[in-house]
Design a protein around this motif. Sequence first.
Motif, mmCIF file in Angstrom:
data_model
loop_
_atom_site.group_PDB
_atom_site.id
_atom_site.type_symbol
_atom_site.label_atom_id
_atom_site.label_comp_id
_atom_site.label_asym_id
_atom_site.label_seq_id
_atom_site.Cartn_x
_atom_site.Cartn_y
_atom_site.Cartn_z
ATOM 1 N N ASN A 38 -47.266 -71.417 48.913
ATOM 2 C CA ASN A 38 -48.223 -71.614 50.024
ATOM 3 C C ASN A 38 -49.219 -72.728 49.715
ATOM 4 O OD1 ASN A 38 -47.158 -69.396 51.567
ATOM 5 N ND2 ASN A 38 -48.241 -68.010 50.200
ATOM 6 N N LEU B 84 -46.140 -69.636 57.443
ATOM 7 C CA LEU B 84 -44.930 -69.069 58.023
ATOM 8 C C LEU B 84 -45.149 -67.604 58.402
ATOM 9 C CD1 LEU B 84 -42.283 -70.479 55.492
ATOM 10 C CD2 LEU B 84 -43.089 -71.521 57.614
ATOM 11 N N THR B 85 -44.368 -67.154 59.382
ATOM 12 C CA THR B 85 -44.395 -65.748 59.769
ATOM 13 C C THR B 85 -43.560 -64.947 58.770
ATOM 14 O OG1 THR B 85 -42.460 -65.991 61.187
ATOM 15 C CG2 THR B 85 -44.619 -66.388 62.187
ATOM 16 N N ALA B 86 -43.550 -63.627 58.923
ATOM 17 C CA ALA B 86 -42.771 -62.774 58.030
ATOM 18 C C ALA B 86 -41.282 -63.079 58.106
ATOM 19 C CB ALA B 86 -43.028 -61.307 58.358
ATOM 20 N N SER B 87 -40.828 -63.591 59.254
ATOM 21 C CA SER B 87 -39.407 -63.907 59.440
ATOM 22 C C SER B 87 -39.048 -65.301 58.929
ATOM 23 C CB SER B 87 -39.030 -63.789 60.923
ATOM 24 O OG SER B 87 -39.820 -64.675 61.709
ATOM 25 N N HIS C 200 -40.433 -68.280 60.035
ATOM 26 C CA HIS C 200 -40.618 -69.339 61.018
ATOM 27 C C HIS C 200 -42.056 -69.856 60.980
ATOM 28 C CE1 HIS C 200 -37.124 -67.054 62.612
ATOM 29 N NE2 HIS C 200 -36.680 -68.273 62.898
ATOM 30 N N LYS D 73 -45.637 -70.546 61.986
ATOM 31 C CA LYS D 73 -46.518 -69.713 62.802
ATOM 32 C C LYS D 73 -47.012 -70.454 64.041
ATOM 33 C CE LYS D 73 -50.635 -66.797 62.343
ATOM 34 N NZ LYS D 73 -51.700 -66.323 61.411
ATOM 35 N N ASN D 74 -47.473 -71.683 63.870
ATOM 36 C CA ASN D 74 -47.945 -72.475 65.003
ATOM 37 C C ASN D 74 -47.704 -73.943 64.685
ATOM 38 O OD1 ASN D 74 -49.466 -73.857 67.006
ATOM 39 N ND2 ASN D 74 -50.827 -72.085 67.236
ATOM 40 N N CYS E 98 -50.336 -76.714 63.232
ATOM 41 C CA CYS E 98 -50.074 -77.032 61.821
ATOM 42 C C CYS E 98 -49.961 -78.531 61.599
ATOM 43 C CB CYS E 98 -48.790 -76.345 61.363
ATOM 44 S SG CYS E 98 -48.234 -76.863 59.720
ATOM 45 N N ALA F 188 -53.146 -72.026 60.169
ATOM 46 C CA ALA F 188 -51.819 -72.503 60.544
ATOM 47 C C ALA F 188 -51.173 -73.375 59.476
ATOM 48 C CB ALA F 188 -51.900 -73.291 61.861
#
Length: 256
Positions: free
Chosen positions: A151, A181-184, A186, A188-189, A193, A202
């Motif tokens: 991150n 990133l989201t949990a999946s 992808h 997030k925005n 970003c 973001a």
Amino acid sequence: MKTQNFLKFKAALITCDLVCMIIGFAVLVVGCWTNVHFRLTSNILSAKPISFEDATYCLIATGTLTIIIGLWGMCGVYRDNKMLITLYAGGLVMMVILGMATIVLTFRFRGNFAMNYKTVAQASLQYRYYTKAHTAATVTNAWDNLQIKDNCCGFTNGSDYTGSVFFNSTGRPWPTSCCVLTASGHVKNHTVCTAQVINKGATNAHKGCGSFIEDQVYLYVVAVGTSAIVLAILQLLSISLSCVIMCTMDNTWIHL
């Protein structure tokens, strides 16, 4: 009494030899592990620090030969064969020299890395990331994986991409691997970003990866250097015990 002392020295040498073989196997594993994992870091740096790569190969060779020579020494001690014990001690001397070479190469690399790694890492971002060269794909993937995993973004922060090949080619301030990133998995925005203004919700562009790279490399240096030092100390002890045994041998109990 003389025979009892001789048997005590034999037991001590056998014990030390067994420990050396076990440590030798551990050193072999550490050398292989470090060599494989350090290649990921060298991809990020877009450089191959020869001195450290050579150190890992020396460590692998030291671990392998220690096991082989240890078996030789065990045979010599078991059979009370002075010639085998002499060859065993000579082999250990060569192993100690190889271990010293490993230590020198490792700490030489550490000094050079501390002085130059920031410049080298930033240069790989500027000139190798996102370029069309075949080898650059490895650099790009290495940076993307690091930025997603830890991150972070760039070496110091996302501004390291300013003026880079990536920036000039896409017009974006930093790649999507710097995005939150989201949990999946992808982004997030994506719009927020990749905006010029850093939004901590973001993007990770406010946090660089330099400290993570430094921590990884120093972990490898400590692993290689410590392994080589511990093994060298045990080998020196085995050499001393071998010399004592050879000096106390006589025709009373020795059958060559």
